[in-house]
Design an enzyme around this catalytic site. Structure first.
Site, mmCIF file in Angstrom:
data_model
loop_
_atom_site.group_PDB
_atom_site.id
_atom_site.type_symbol
_atom_site.label_atom_id
_atom_site.label_comp_id
_atom_site.label_asym_id
_atom_site.label_seq_id
_atom_site.Cartn_x
_atom_site.Cartn_y
_atom_site.Cartn_z
ATOM 1 C CE1 TYR A 157 55.617 -3.148 -92.592
ATOM 2 C CE2 TYR A 157 57.588 -3.923 -93.713
ATOM 3 C CZ TYR A 157 56.998 -3.198 -92.691
ATOM 4 O OH TYR A 157 57.785 -2.525 -91.795
ATOM 5 C CB ILE A 190 64.477 -2.471 -86.003
ATOM 6 C CG1 ILE A 190 64.933 -1.540 -87.140
ATOM 7 C CG2 ILE A 190 64.697 -1.808 -84.641
ATOM 8 C CD1 ILE A 190 66.396 -1.172 -87.170
HETATM 9 P P1 NDP Z 1 55.450 -2.409 -83.242
HETATM 10 O O1 NDP Z 1 54.627 -3.523 -83.803
HETATM 11 O O2 NDP Z 1 56.426 -2.695 -82.167
HETATM 12 O O3 NDP Z 1 54.469 -1.207 -82.764
HETATM 13 C C1 NDP Z 1 53.473 -0.742 -83.618
HETATM 14 C C2 NDP Z 1 52.876 0.523 -83.057
HETATM 15 O O4 NDP Z 1 51.893 1.017 -83.987
HETATM 16 C C3 NDP Z 1 52.146 0.313 -81.742
HETATM 17 O O5 NDP Z 1 52.290 1.478 -80.961
HETATM 18 C C4 NDP Z 1 50.683 0.167 -82.186
HETATM 19 O O6 NDP Z 1 49.737 0.529 -81.178
HETATM 20 C C5 NDP Z 1 50.639 1.173 -83.312
HETATM 21 N N1 NDP Z 1 49.546 0.953 -84.267
HETATM 22 C C6 NDP Z 1 49.327 -0.127 -85.053
HETATM 23 N N2 NDP Z 1 48.224 0.069 -85.798
HETATM 24 C C7 NDP Z 1 47.735 1.298 -85.481
HETATM 25 C C8 NDP Z 1 46.636 2.073 -85.908
HETATM 26 N N3 NDP Z 1 45.780 1.616 -86.847
HETATM 27 N N4 NDP Z 1 46.439 3.294 -85.356
HETATM 28 C C9 NDP Z 1 47.301 3.775 -84.411
HETATM 29 N N5 NDP Z 1 48.357 3.083 -83.968
HETATM 30 C C10 NDP Z 1 48.587 1.860 -84.494
HETATM 31 O O7 NDP Z 1 56.178 -1.739 -84.529
HETATM 32 P P2 NDP Z 1 57.721 -1.387 -84.764
HETATM 33 O O8 NDP Z 1 58.210 -0.523 -83.674
HETATM 34 O O9 NDP Z 1 58.453 -2.618 -85.102
HETATM 35 O O10 NDP Z 1 57.629 -0.528 -86.127
HETATM 36 C C11 NDP Z 1 57.367 0.847 -86.132
HETATM 37 C C12 NDP Z 1 57.395 1.347 -87.565
HETATM 38 O O11 NDP Z 1 58.659 1.056 -88.164
HETATM 39 C C13 NDP Z 1 56.353 0.668 -88.459
HETATM 40 O O12 NDP Z 1 55.844 1.588 -89.384
HETATM 41 C C14 NDP Z 1 57.154 -0.399 -89.169
HETATM 42 O O13 NDP Z 1 56.579 -0.769 -90.394
HETATM 43 C C15 NDP Z 1 58.484 0.302 -89.353
HETATM 44 N N6 NDP Z 1 59.593 -0.622 -89.517
HETATM 45 C C16 NDP Z 1 59.914 -1.543 -88.544
HETATM 46 C C17 NDP Z 1 60.970 -2.411 -88.748
HETATM 47 C C18 NDP Z 1 61.370 -3.414 -87.721
HETATM 48 O O14 NDP Z 1 62.322 -4.157 -87.999
HETATM 49 N N7 NDP Z 1 60.720 -3.488 -86.573
HETATM 50 C C19 NDP Z 1 61.748 -2.390 -89.985
HETATM 51 C C20 NDP Z 1 61.320 -1.396 -90.926
HETATM 52 C C21 NDP Z 1 60.282 -0.547 -90.680
HETATM 53 P P3 NDP Z 1 48.824 -0.634 -80.436
HETATM 54 O O15 NDP Z 1 49.805 -1.587 -79.831
HETATM 55 O O16 NDP Z 1 48.005 0.121 -79.466
HETATM 56 O O17 NDP Z 1 48.037 -1.268 -81.553
#
Ligand code: NDP
Length: 249
Positions: A157, A190
């Site tokens: 990651y 988050i």
């Molecule tokens: P979630 O796990 O809540 O949601 C992930 C989203 O990405 C879903 O909509 C999922 O769709 C989609 N997704 C996953 N794999 C794929 C793929 N191969 N193709 C298309 N869509 C995909 O994530 P967060 O909201 O927590 O995080 C969002 C972003 O922020 C990420 O990049 C994460 O790394 C980053 N981030 C998050 C933090 C946190 O604390 N939450 C901290 C720092 C960064 P589906 O459900 O249909 O698979």
């Protein structure tokens, strides 16, 4: 509703849940028409679209896997055929697979790097051609505090999110002469499904290390994305904006 982005087309990857859903909502409230990408969870995607519409915005669903270049190209072509352009790309789709490196399977490494880093590359490559033609575009890539500091048990990651920082800066230089800005947003801890997987002990430890004394919300991150895609951020490119409550300075 503030109509700063009226007439603009936005594509938000991973826009069905968590931070992505809050970004969809924020861009919709500013008047952009939002293309909501997700991979498989149709129910969550429908809920995101419903929320966008209830708040007065408009958009549509585009399921595809960002890790598969042919799927990305096909989806982007479909959007451009229909809407003529994409002004805003938010590369938000992301996954984790946490384990100590000695236990990490090669396939897990590939899945994390394939989705987070290569997915960002695929979408940027497919969308930036049209932005270059239009001489306008805003690209926001979701990195992470972990990409800046590293974290034990999150080598894949962290590598993917640090890779996004380098990619953002390279693309900012490559696309600046064409009127396209490229920035990264690096959230801290988050409150989403992704962080809900952490143990209560890890939660507690994180809370102690956040100067602002609380977890971030998806809306905190969406506010930063909204600013960076808006007219006030035209002179900002190649930057990493941290939204982390002071966790890392
Ligand atoms: P979630 O796990 O809540 O949601 C992930 C989203 O990405 C879903 O909509 C999922 O769709 C989609 N997704 C996953 N794999 C794929 C793929 N191969 N193709 C298309 N869509 C995909 O994530 P967060 O909201 O927590 O995080 C969002 C972003 O922020 C990420 O990049 C994460 O790394 C980053 N981030 C998050 C933090 C946190 O604390 N939450 C901290 C720092 C960064 P589906 O459900 O249909 O698979």
């Amino acid at each position: 509703m503030d109509l700063n982005l009226k007439g603009q087309i936005a594509l938000v990857t991973g826009g069905s849940r968590g931070i992505g859903r809050a970004v969809v909502s924020a861009l919709g409230r500013q008047g952009a028409e939002v293309m909501i990408n997700y991979r498989g969870n149709h129910e969550a995607a429908e809920a995101s679209l419903k929320q966008l519409r209830v708040e007065g915005g408009s958009g549509e669903l585009h399921p595809f896997d960002v890790a598969v270049e042919s799927q990305v190209e096909e989806a982007v072509k479909k959007i451009i055929d229909q809407h003529k352009k994409i002004d805003i790309l938010v590369n938000n789709a992301g996954v984790t697979s946490d384990n100590l490196l000695v236990r990490l399977k090669d396939g897990d490494w590939d899945q994390v790097l394939g989705t987070n880093l290569k997915g960002t590359v695929h979408c940027t490559k497919a969308v930036c051609r049209g932005m270059i033609r239009e001489r306008y575009g805003r690209i926001i890539n979701l990195s992470s505090v972990v990409g800046l500091t590293g974290n034990a048990g999150q080598s894949a990651y962290a590598a993917s999110k640090a890779g996004i920082v380098g990619f953002t800066k390279a693309m900012a230089r490559e696309l600046a002469p064409r009127g396209v800005t490229v920035n990264a947003v690096a959230p801290g801890f988050i409150d989403t499904e992704m962080t809900a997987k952490l143990s209560a002990k890890a939660h507690e430890e994180y809370l102690h290390s956040i100067p602002l004394g609380r977890l971030g919300t998806c809306e905190d991150v969406a506010e930063a994305v909204s600013f960076l895609v808006g007219p006030g951020a035209g002179y900002i490119t190649g930057q990493v904006v941290s939204v982390n409550g002071g966790l890392y300075m």
